[in-house]
Design an enzyme around this catalytic site. Structure first.
Site, PDB file in Angstrom:
ATOM      1  N   GLU A   9       0.861  -1.196   0.000  1.00  0.00           N
ATOM      2  CA  GLU A   9       0.000   0.000   0.000  1.00  0.00           C
ATOM      3  C   GLU A   9       0.898   1.247   0.000  1.00  0.00           C
ATOM      4  O   GLU A   9       1.953   1.266   0.644  1.00  0.00           O
ATOM      5  CB  GLU A   9      -0.835  -0.023   1.294  1.00  0.00           C
ATOM      6  CG  GLU A   9      -1.704   1.198   1.532  1.00  0.00           C
ATOM      7  CD  GLU A   9      -2.274   1.235   2.966  1.00  0.00           C
ATOM      8  OE1 GLU A   9      -1.593   0.799   3.918  1.00  0.00           O
ATOM      9  OE2 GLU A   9      -3.411   1.729   3.101  1.00  0.00           O
TER      10      GLU A   9
ATOM     11  N   LYS B 262      -9.538   1.571  -1.802  1.00  0.00           N
ATOM     12  CA  LYS B 262      -9.715   1.044  -0.431  1.00  0.00           C
ATOM     13  C   LYS B 262     -11.079   1.395   0.158  1.00  0.00           C
ATOM     14  O   LYS B 262     -11.474   2.571   0.187  1.00  0.00           O
ATOM     15  CB  LYS B 262      -8.592   1.602   0.450  1.00  0.00           C
ATOM     16  CG  LYS B 262      -8.553   1.072   1.876  1.00  0.00           C
ATOM     17  CD  LYS B 262      -7.288   1.607   2.554  1.00  0.00           C
ATOM     18  CE  LYS B 262      -7.090   1.103   3.958  1.00  0.00           C
ATOM     19  NZ  LYS B 262      -5.793   1.587   4.506  1.00  0.00           N
TER      20      LYS B 262
ATOM     21  N   CYS C  21      -4.772  -3.141   2.973  1.00  0.00           N
ATOM     22  CA  CYS C  21      -4.456  -3.000   4.397  1.00  0.00           C
ATOM     23  C   CYS C  21      -5.611  -3.320   5.327  1.00  0.00           C
ATOM     24  O   CYS C  21      -5.939  -4.475   5.545  1.00  0.00           O
ATOM     25  CB  CYS C  21      -3.881  -1.614   4.675  1.00  0.00           C
ATOM     26  SG  CYS C  21      -3.085  -1.577   6.293  1.00  0.00           S
TER      27      CYS C  21
HETATM   28  N1  CDT Z   1      -2.980   1.439   6.473  1.00  0.00           N
HETATM   29  C1  CDT Z   1      -3.848   0.818   7.272  1.00  0.00           C
HETATM   30  O1  CDT Z   1      -4.975   0.573   6.897  1.00  0.00           O
HETATM   31  N2  CDT Z   1      -3.412   0.550   8.516  1.00  0.00           N
HETATM   32  C2  CDT Z   1      -4.263  -0.065   9.483  1.00  0.00           C
HETATM   33  C3  CDT Z   1      -3.882   0.349  10.845  1.00  0.00           C
HETATM   34  C4  CDT Z   1      -4.980   0.114  11.755  1.00  0.00           C
HETATM   35  S1  CDT Z   1      -4.493  -0.031  13.358  1.00  0.00           S
HETATM   36  C5  CDT Z   1      -4.707  -1.725  13.654  1.00  0.00           C
HETATM   37  C6  CDT Z   1      -4.254  -1.582   9.445  1.00  0.00           C
HETATM   38  O2  CDT Z   1      -5.326  -2.165   9.440  1.00  0.00           O
HETATM   39  O3  CDT Z   1      -3.201  -2.196   9.476  1.00  0.00           O
END
Ligand code: CDT
Length: 308
Positions: A46, A123, A168
């Site tokens: 990402e 996303k 993500c």
């Molecule tokens: N970039 C991204 O979506 N990061 C989120 C952080 C959330 S905190 C658990 C993730 O789900 O990894």
């Protein structure tokens, strides 16, 4: 056998001061390594082209827009597309997309082996918050800088496989996998930037976060009988640690490749798409076993409603 040799191209940190060109040079090095390993698909993280800028609070929209790409490929990324075409390797990576009509998305694209963009995903599940949060150890402002994606979870047929993307935080939501599972997905490719610590609970460190990440992807793979390739951007970025933990998961939910570092690192696995057939025809034969008369709440309600 329908084999795709896949390279999961984990990336080490991109610092705020790094140019797109310098970052693409590292992506090219990973691509060359993938070519030597016989890969026909390479997946990068990402927001591969920049630092994870949502950790920074910005009010100046021109400054925000500086982290976005207005076209793809563009001058900085064209060498990656050109080399991928020469090598006959499909690529997938995430970037911040600013559309011609002014929309901001957290986006991932997929090319064919001729470097044509054949798929775009935006996303869906944006984590974090939209205003500066004094209670957090650091900011996670995805809801400030991005709109929720407008693509849903489509799948595409390429390299004789049914392929879908998520980004993500989407990987933590079973709905992301199941919507693609219902379209016969055989390979889910995704990138992530996950801080090593929880900004709202300093006791939650890397072990638990790696566990939750892997738990989500192995469950999604097993419950939908699909390969899942999860690729991190990792290491100390602008003084903020991101966890690694990139993995390739088979359709039985087993981790078949795992990153050993938090730097630029290529995982390679020959993924046989036919491995997904057995699960799809037996325990997860959705047509025979799903009971949709009981699933209505999933698509009609967001928050929890306690009625008892
Ligand atoms: N970039 C991204 O979506 N990061 C989120 C952080 C959330 S905190 C658990 C993730 O789900 O990894």
């Amino acid at each position: 056998m329908r084999e795709i040799v896949i390279g999961a191209a984990q990336m080490g940190p991109n610092q705020k001061a790094d140019s797109r060109e310098a970052i693409v040079a590292r992506m090219l090095a990973l691509l060359e390594e993938a070519a030597r390993a016989g890969c026909t698909l390479v997946v990068y993280p990402e927001l591969a082209l920049t630092t994870f800028f949502p950790r920074w609070y910005m009010e100046d929209q021109a400054e925000v827009d500086g982290w976005f790409e207005t076209e793809m490929p563009n001058a900085a990324t064209r060498p990656l597309f050109d080399r991928a075409r020469d090598l006959g390797i499909a690529i997938s990576f995430g970037y911040a997309e600013l559309t011609p009509d002014g929309h901001h998305f957290n986006t991932q694209i997929l090319t064919d082996r001729q470097a044509n963009i054949i798929a775009k995903y935006r996303k869906t599940h944006l984590p974090g918050h939209s205003e500066y949060d004094t209670e957090r150890a650091f900011q996670h402002l995805e809801k400030r800088y991005f709109e929720p994606g407008d693509t849903g979870f489509p799948v595409w047929r390429t390299q004789d496989a049914v392929v879908g993307m998520m980004i993500c935080n989407d990987r933590r939501w079973p709905e992301s996998y199941r919507v693609m599972g219902l379209q016969g997905v055989e390979l889910v490719i995704l990138g992530y930037n996950t801080p090593s610590v929880n900004s709202q609970d300093s006791r939650e460190g890397e072990d638990k976060r790696l566990y939750h990440s892997e738990l989500s992807m192995t469950a999604g793979a097993y419950q939908n009988a699909t390969w899942v390739v999860g690729v991190a951007k990792a290491g100390d970025e602008d003084g903020h640690p991101l966890m690694g933990g990139s993995i390739i998961v088979d359709p039985n939910g087993y981790v078949v490749e795992r990153a050993k570092t938090t730097g630029d690192e290529l995982l390679v696995h020959a993924c046989d798409m036919d491995l997904s057939v057995f699960g799809k025809e037996t325990i997860f034969d959705f047509k025979r076993h799903r009971r949709i008369e009981h699933y209505g709440l999933i698509a009609s309600q967001t928050g929890v409603v306690v009625k008892v």
